[in-house]
Design a protein around this motif. Structure first.
Motif, PDB file in Angstrom:
ATOM      1  N   ASP A  12       8.074  -0.578 -10.170  1.00 34.06           N
ATOM      2  CA  ASP A  12       9.302  -0.462  -9.391  1.00 34.06           C
ATOM      3  C   ASP A  12       9.116   0.377  -8.131  1.00 34.06           C
ATOM      4  N   ASN A  13       8.119   1.260  -8.115  1.00 33.29           N
ATOM      5  CA  ASN A  13       7.927   2.137  -6.960  1.00 33.29           C
ATOM      6  C   ASN A  13       6.763   1.684  -6.095  1.00 33.29           C
ATOM      7  N   ARG A  14       6.416   0.398  -6.141  1.00 35.10           N
ATOM      8  CA  ARG A  14       5.265  -0.093  -5.385  1.00 35.10           C
ATOM      9  C   ARG A  14       5.677  -0.964  -4.193  1.00 35.10           C
ATOM     10  N   ALA A  15       6.870  -0.826  -3.697  1.00 29.68           N
ATOM     11  CA  ALA A  15       7.327  -1.648  -2.565  1.00 29.68           C
ATOM     12  C   ALA A  15       6.519  -1.300  -1.314  1.00 29.68           C
ATOM     13  N   ARG A  16       6.105  -2.310  -0.566  1.00 30.63           N
ATOM     14  CA  ARG A  16       5.307  -2.106   0.648  1.00 30.63           C
ATOM     15  C   ARG A  16       6.216  -2.122   1.867  1.00 30.63           C
ATOM     16  N   PRO A  17       6.067  -1.156   2.751  1.00 31.79           N
ATOM     17  CA  PRO A  17       6.924  -1.126   3.943  1.00 31.79           C
ATOM     18  C   PRO A  17       6.555  -2.231   4.921  1.00 31.79           C
ATOM     19  N   GLY A  39       5.057  -4.024   7.954  1.00 36.42           N
ATOM     20  CA  GLY A  39       3.823  -3.780   8.686  1.00 36.42           C
ATOM     21  C   GLY A  39       2.728  -3.132   7.872  1.00 36.42           C
ATOM     22  N   TRP A  40       2.820  -3.195   6.548  1.00 32.52           N
ATOM     23  CA  TRP A  40       1.829  -2.562   5.685  1.00 32.52           C
ATOM     24  C   TRP A  40       0.465  -3.212   5.855  1.00 32.52           C
ATOM     25  N   LEU A  41      -0.579  -2.384   5.867  1.00 31.61           N
ATOM     26  CA  LEU A  41      -1.946  -2.849   5.908  1.00 31.61           C
ATOM     27  C   LEU A  41      -2.701  -2.284   4.716  1.00 31.61           C
ATOM     28  N   ALA A  42      -3.650  -3.035   4.221  1.00 25.50           N
ATOM     29  CA  ALA A  42      -4.503  -2.529   3.151  1.00 25.50           C
ATOM     30  C   ALA A  42      -5.262  -1.301   3.643  1.00 25.50           C
ATOM     31  N   PRO A  43      -5.544  -0.329   2.760  1.00 24.24           N
ATOM     32  CA  PRO A  43      -6.230   0.904   3.204  1.00 24.24           C
ATOM     33  C   PRO A  43      -7.536   0.637   3.939  1.00 24.24           C
ATOM     34  N   SER A  44      -8.299  -0.354   3.504  1.00 24.10           N
ATOM     35  CA  SER A  44      -9.563  -0.636   4.176  1.00 24.10           C
ATOM     36  C   SER A  44      -9.342  -1.149   5.592  1.00 24.10           C
ATOM     37  N   LEU A  45      -8.238  -1.875   5.840  1.00 28.74           N
ATOM     38  CA  LEU A  45      -7.923  -2.354   7.179  1.00 28.74           C
ATOM     39  C   LEU A  45      -7.274  -1.264   8.024  1.00 28.74           C
TER      40      LEU A  45
END
Length: 434
Positions: free
Chosen positions: A118-123, A125-131
């Motif tokens: 439930d607390n994993r919503a992506r904002p 413009g989210w980018l993967a950490p590696s990107l």
């Protein structure tokens, strides 16, 4: 060399001989060791004439080239070159490893912790950490250069390969570089990178390569990039308009490899495409930023007669007429990180086993500091300059461009620069081919 006035305002970069003269006369002091920056003691920016410099950026998945240059009447003269080595692959590996540890702990007969979703919503413009790492490090170096040099504008390659154009097989509207003599550079550069600049059928390298249709056009094959490959002249003539299955009937392993590689996407191109607009917006908020294409960069580099490299591509980004000067030495900045907050090391199952020291500083040094050690005798006799790895015993390891010297006592060390998350080396820029 980068130059600051007595208040820390950037001035026009100068030649290394001029910086050495100012230091010897006592008119300047060393502000930073790597990249080398001096600060004048008797001059302010208000009394100096500053022409300004521009920065070219060639973003990549594994390496990003950065070139600082002056532009006069369409001619560019290189002043400083940096190759930024990313660690996005390592970040992706660590993220996957952490996820595997968590899944393993949930599936074993251990104290259970329910999965949290439930607390994993992506904002937006989210980018993967590696990107995101690739964007953050590039923007961080742009901020650094703006503090050390009077940067007036930034030229950034928008994308290495225009996958929309490659898949559509037709020029996009309103894009100048895809017209006229530049047409076709994007597709060819994509294929050179995808097939590693070698013939797909025999593996020949350093020979002229033709673009070949895997499924011949005479039999209904398309011009999509997934149907294109590279072939040397003998293989291209031998294959002619035959289907690839017939041409490689006696080589089933080569046939399977060619068909599989033709459908496989280029991961590096996908990484650059994902971050292109995020990088442009971040740079444009800081300085006037001009974008161009990879095809335009290759066209400029070919006209200038320069070999392929990340820093030379950065020097050729955007509109230009000629290249007047190329930097001979390139600073290689490898993203090494700033350590970790975890004070334990895990075993293969993700459980803490090895205990790390509670403190990171020993005898005034910290892992990652740039030091110089002058060892008078012993197996490590000589001068060693590089990143230090500290030990509680006082005998440190120093990693240089030639390897690692182990067991050097701290009394032989002199601090050059505090750790900033990068490991620095240099290499010679490849000279233009005759």
């Amino acid at each position: 060399m980068f130059v600051l006035d007595k208040h820390g305002t950037p001035l026009q970069p100068c030649h290394a001989a001029r910086a050495r003269e100012l230091l010897n006369k006592g008119r300047a002091v060393v502000h930073r060791h790597t990249p080398f920056v001096i600060r004048l003691k008797d001059r302010a920016a208000a009394t100096s004439q500053v022409e300004g410099v521009e920065v070219g950026i060639d973003p990549g998945s594994k390496h990003t080239g950065i070139a600082v240059f002056t532009a006069r009447g369409g001619q560019r003269r290189g002043r400083y070159s940096i190759q930024l080595n990313h660690r996005g692959a390592l970040i992706g590996k660590k993220m996957a490893q952490r996820a595997a540890y968590r899944r393993g702990r949930r599936s074993r007969n251990l104290r259970y912790r329910a999965p949290r979703f439930d607390n994993r919503a992506r904002p937006q413009g989210w980018l993967a950490p590696s990107l995101k790492h690739r964007v953050d490090t590039t923007v961080s170096w742009m901020d650094r250069l703006a503090r050390w040099a009077p940067v007036q504008a930034v030229h950034v390659e928008r994308v290495a390969f225009d996958t929309h154009l490659l898949s559509a097989g037709r020029p996009l509207e309103g894009v100048e570089y895809q017209q006229g003599t530049l047409h076709g550079y994007e597709a060819r550069e994509y294929l050179l990178a995808k097939w590693r600049r070698a013939c797909a059928y025999c593996g020949a390298q350093n020979v002229p390569l033709n673009i070949d249709h895997i499924h011949p056009r005479s039999n209904g094959g398309s011009d999509r990039v997934s149907n294109l490959t590279l072939a040397c002249i003998p293989c291209n003539q031998a294959k002619s308009n035959r289907p690839v299955a017939e041409f490689l009937a006696a080589k089933p392993k080569v046939l399977a490899r060619v068909l599989a590689q033709a459908k496989a996407p280029l991961r590096d191109a996908a990484a650059v495409n994902t971050t292109r607009w995020v990088l442009w917006r971040a740079l444009d908020q800081r300085l006037p930023t001009h974008t161009t294409s990879g095809g335009r960069t290759k066209w400029n580099r070919t006209l200038a007669g320069l070999p392929k490299s990340h820093t030379l591509d950065a020097l050729c980004v955007g509109k230009l007429d000629t290249i007047g000067q190329v930097v001979g030495r390139v600073l290689v900045a490898g993203c090494a990180g700033r350590g970790t907050h975890a004070r334990t090391r895990t075993d293969t199952h993700g459980f803490p086993r090895l205990r790390m020291p509670r403190t990171k500083t020993f005898f005034g040094y910290q892992t990652g500091d740039l030091v110089r050690a002058v060892v008078p005798m012993g197996k490590n006799k000589g001068t060693h300059t590089g990143r230090v790895a500290v030990r509680a015993t006082g005998k440190f390891d120093i990693t240089t461009g030639h390897g690692t010297a182990q067991g050097i006592h701290h009394r032989h060390l002199r601090l050059l620069q505090r750790a900033d998350g990068y490991a620095y080396t240099t290499h010679t820029e490849r000279t233009p081919t005759p």
